[in-house]
Write a protein that holds these residues in place. Structure first.
Motif, short mmCIF file in Angstrom:
data_model
loop_
_atom_site.label_atom_id
_atom_site.label_comp_id
_atom_site.label_asym_id
_atom_site.label_seq_id
_atom_site.Cartn_x
_atom_site.Cartn_y
_atom_site.Cartn_z
N GLN A 1 -55.44 -30.66 55.20
CA GLN A 1 -55.90 -29.45 54.61
C GLN A 1 -55.92 -28.58 55.80
O GLN A 1 -55.54 -27.31 55.83
CB GLN A 1 -57.18 -29.44 53.77
CG GLN A 1 -57.23 -28.39 52.88
CD GLN A 1 -58.36 -28.23 52.03
OE1 GLN A 1 -59.30 -29.21 52.32
NE2 GLN A 1 -58.72 -27.42 51.08
N ASP A 2 -56.88 -28.93 56.68
CA ASP A 2 -56.83 -28.08 58.19
C ASP A 2 -55.55 -27.67 58.57
O ASP A 2 -55.41 -26.51 58.93
CB ASP A 2 -57.76 -29.10 58.94
CG ASP A 2 -59.31 -28.75 58.80
OD1 ASP A 2 -59.65 -28.02 58.00
OD2 ASP A 2 -59.95 -29.54 59.77
N GLY B 1 -54.36 -25.00 56.76
CA GLY B 1 -54.84 -23.81 57.12
C GLY B 1 -54.39 -23.30 58.46
O GLY B 1 -54.18 -21.89 58.77
N HIS B 2 -54.35 -24.14 59.57
CA HIS B 2 -53.92 -23.58 60.82
C HIS B 2 -52.55 -23.16 60.82
O HIS B 2 -52.36 -22.09 61.37
CB HIS B 2 -53.92 -24.94 62.01
CG HIS B 2 -55.27 -25.42 62.00
ND1 HIS B 2 -55.45 -26.93 62.63
CD2 HIS B 2 -56.57 -25.25 61.66
CE1 HIS B 2 -56.70 -27.06 62.65
NE2 HIS B 2 -57.56 -26.21 62.08
N LEU C 1 -51.24 -21.50 58.34
CA LEU C 1 -51.45 -20.18 57.63
C LEU C 1 -52.32 -19.12 58.59
O LEU C 1 -51.86 -17.90 58.89
CB LEU C 1 -52.27 -20.21 56.39
CG LEU C 1 -51.70 -21.20 55.48
CD1 LEU C 1 -52.38 -20.95 54.07
CD2 LEU C 1 -50.40 -20.44 54.80
N TYR C 2 -53.21 -19.59 59.33
CA TYR C 2 -53.48 -18.54 60.42
C TYR C 2 -52.59 -18.18 61.36
O TYR C 2 -52.61 -16.92 61.69
CB TYR C 2 -54.72 -19.15 61.41
CG TYR C 2 -55.90 -19.94 60.86
CD1 TYR C 2 -56.29 -19.55 59.54
CD2 TYR C 2 -56.48 -20.90 61.38
CE1 TYR C 2 -57.52 -20.39 58.91
CE2 TYR C 2 -57.67 -21.90 60.87
CZ TYR C 2 -58.16 -21.32 59.66
OH TYR C 2 -59.26 -21.79 59.19
N ARG D 1 -60.26 -20.31 66.01
CA ARG D 1 -60.93 -20.84 64.73
C ARG D 1 -60.04 -22.54 64.85
O ARG D 1 -60.61 -23.20 64.27
CB ARG D 1 -60.01 -20.15 63.72
CG ARG D 1 -60.36 -20.09 62.38
CD ARG D 1 -59.96 -19.18 61.33
NE ARG D 1 -60.56 -17.98 61.44
CZ ARG D 1 -61.75 -17.62 61.02
NH1 ARG D 1 -62.26 -18.45 60.17
NH2 ARG D 1 -62.40 -16.31 61.04
N GLU E 1 -61.88 -26.45 64.75
CA GLU E 1 -61.63 -27.26 63.85
C GLU E 1 -61.13 -28.67 64.28
O GLU E 1 -61.15 -29.44 63.55
CB GLU E 1 -61.09 -26.73 62.42
CG GLU E 1 -61.60 -25.51 61.89
CD GLU E 1 -60.80 -24.75 60.83
OE1 GLU E 1 -61.55 -23.81 60.26
OE2 GLU E 1 -59.81 -25.19 60.49
N PHE F 1 -62.91 -32.47 65.52
CA PHE F 1 -62.86 -33.34 64.47
C PHE F 1 -61.81 -34.06 64.18
O PHE F 1 -61.99 -35.61 64.27
CB PHE F 1 -63.64 -32.84 62.95
CG PHE F 1 -62.41 -33.23 61.67
CD1 PHE F 1 -62.73 -34.57 61.05
CD2 PHE F 1 -62.09 -31.99 61.11
CE1 PHE F 1 -62.11 -34.76 60.21
CE2 PHE F 1 -61.33 -32.53 59.91
CZ PHE F 1 -61.45 -33.77 59.46
N HIS F 2 -60.76 -33.56 64.21
CA HIS F 2 -59.55 -34.37 64.11
C HIS F 2 -59.34 -35.51 65.18
O HIS F 2 -58.67 -36.63 64.88
CB HIS F 2 -58.26 -33.47 64.31
CG HIS F 2 -58.15 -32.58 63.07
ND1 HIS F 2 -57.09 -31.59 62.93
CD2 HIS F 2 -59.09 -32.23 62.12
CE1 HIS F 2 -57.40 -30.94 62.13
NE2 HIS F 2 -58.25 -31.07 61.50
#
Lengths: 331, 142
Positions: free
Chosen positions: A91-92, A95-96, A98-99, A171, A175, A178-179
């Motif tokens: 999901q991240d 999101g990345h 899309l940013y 941003r 995130e 954690f990956h």
């Protein structure tokens, strides 16, 4: 190519327009020399815009395509905890993507066009995502090596001269850590497991090591765009510099894992104070980038399927929005 | 699936059927002008009124007592979905307690070309800052 476009002012411009171009260039040069940031509505050289669009859209596509190798293992994750983690990570990546598409849009490219280019196979993305994920340990190796390399690459991009790109990267980097850690943990657990599990972890590291080093791009003497990108403060460090740093970090970390890197030539050069690695197969890199990697067609095909299968959802959302708007107008 | 086989074989049947579905991308291509950029950064705002998946700017209040701050932008067909998308995209880790979404075309911004004249008034007016007054140095609570 870029440096030539940089200074040239097309001849067909009126004197007034030429003056405006020259003033824009002077303003742009000053911002860059002050290491400040360019914002979307600022004047910028056409080549700067083009370079950024290429880089940011490729980066966005990489995040979107990068969901696939890992999504592949969501249904096979060994526990509910691992499954939840993997879903959050995928999901991240969405999101990345899309940013980054948002950042690219500020340069005048429509998101639909970028999506079209991707599913038409016209757009490039990181070659690493064209390798298959054949075992669970690959989830560990991707997190540790691939995301590790990505972080090395991306942290300096937080200071890229183009404001929206830098902000997206800040941003993303927050995130991304954690990956990498979750990948490291997967490998560590396998490494401390049964001999078969340890072998699976080592096999994954063996396969992902070289492709992850190649993520930094071609060697400096074969990287045509690097010099201009560094002059524009988009890139802060050269490909080889970042690659060398990454190797140094991995050398330390692989010991903690109790595994080895498949590279007998790794050494610390006392003279240059840099880490050196064995030869990489740049022909393979070029082949994969050119679309002839193990999974290229599958990745793009999947992306197209997902896009087309989602068409009815997008249409329904528009229909619903229209209906609601009509209701409001009638009331 | 064999543990070491490649489990990445593409699913086939369902996708074949849906290949017939009309491409939204094709219709959306009409909706987003290439000249348009995002919100406060937009180069030509308000070019398209009825954009099916138009651009929204997202503002997030990170905790009570703080203002909403611009977090980024996204596409959505209406405000309700823009809010949901914003929640999923910009607050996956408790980054916010409140979200605003604003149609990008509703934002007016100052002209970047007139930076100088538009913002020059405070220049030469150092006396508007406390640091201008140095004679009180060393005096307590001032």
């Amino acid at each position: 190519m870029a440096s030539q476009n940089l200074q040239s002012v097309p001849a067909e411009l009126s004197p007034e327009e030429q003056e405006r171009e020259a003033a824009g260039q002077a303003y742009f040069d000053r911002i860059i020399s002050e290491d400040s940031r360019i914002e979307p509505r600022d004047w910028m050289p056409a080549a700067y815009r083009k370079t950024l669009l290429r880089q940011i859209s490729q980066h966005a596509h990489s995040e979107i395509i990068g969901m696939q190798p890992e999504a592949n293992w969501i249904t096979r994750a060994p526990s509910l905890k691992r499954k939840s983690i993997l879903m959050a990570k995928v999901q991240d990546e969405a999101g990345h993507g899309l940013y980054l598409y948002s950042a690219a849009e500020t340069l005048g490219q429509s998101r639909d066009q970028m999506m079209e280019d991707l599913i038409a196979g016209k757009a490039r993305y990181s070659s690493i995502f064209n390798y298959p994920t054949i075992s669970w340990a690959d989830m560990g190796a991707i997190g540790w090596l691939v995301d590790g390399a990505a972080i090395c690459n991306q942290v300096p991009l937080c200071r890229a001269s183009y404001g929206p790109y830098g902000r997206a990267m800040v941003r993303i980097c927050k995130e991304e850590s954690f990956h990498q850690r979750q990948g490291f943990e997967i490998l560590l657990e396998l490494s401390n497991g049964t001999p078969a599990q340890k072998q699976m972890a080592q096999d994954a590291v063996n396969r992902w090591y070289a492709p992850s080093l190649m993520m930094f791009g071609p060697p400096d003497d074969d990287s045509p765009n690097s010099e201009q990108s560094m002059a524009w403060n988009i890139k802060r460090f050269s490909n080889d510099e970042l690659r060398s740093r990454f190797v140094g970090m991995m050398v330390e970390q692989v010991r903690v894992l109790g595994l080895t890197l498949p590279d007998k030539d790794i050494r610390f050069n006392e003279e240059t104070k840099k880490w050196e690695h064995g030869p990489l197969d740049w022909n393979e890199f070029k082949e994969v980038l050119a679309g002839r990697g193990p999974c290229n067609s599958q990745r793009v095909e999947r992306r197209r399927e997902a896009h087309e299968n989602g068409a009815w959802v997008r249409e329904a959302a528009v229909a619903y929005a229209r209906k609601q708007a009509q209701k409001e107008n009638a009331a | 699936m064999a543990p070491h086989g490649n489990p990445e074989a593409p699913a086939s049947a369902a996708s074949e059927i849906n290949r017939e579905a009309p491409k939204v991308a094709a219709t959306n291509a009409e909706s987003t002008t290439t000249a348009r950029a995002s919100g406060p950064d937009a180069t030509s705002r308000g070019a398209q009124e009825e954009t099916p998946w138009s651009l929204w700017e997202v503002f997030v209040r990170s905790s009570r007592g703080l203002s909403h701050v611009h977090a980024g932008s996204l596409h959505a067909p209406d405000a309700a979905m823009a809010l949901r998308n914003a929640r999923d995209l910009y607050t996956r880790r408790n980054e916010g307690v409140s979200i605003w979404v604003v149609p990008a075309e509703a934002i007016s911004s100052s002209d970047p070309d007139s930076k100088g004249s538009f913002f020059e008034s405070p220049q030469g007016k150092d006396y508007r800052h406390a640091t201008y007054y140095t004679k009180s140095e060393g005096v307590k609570h001032l």
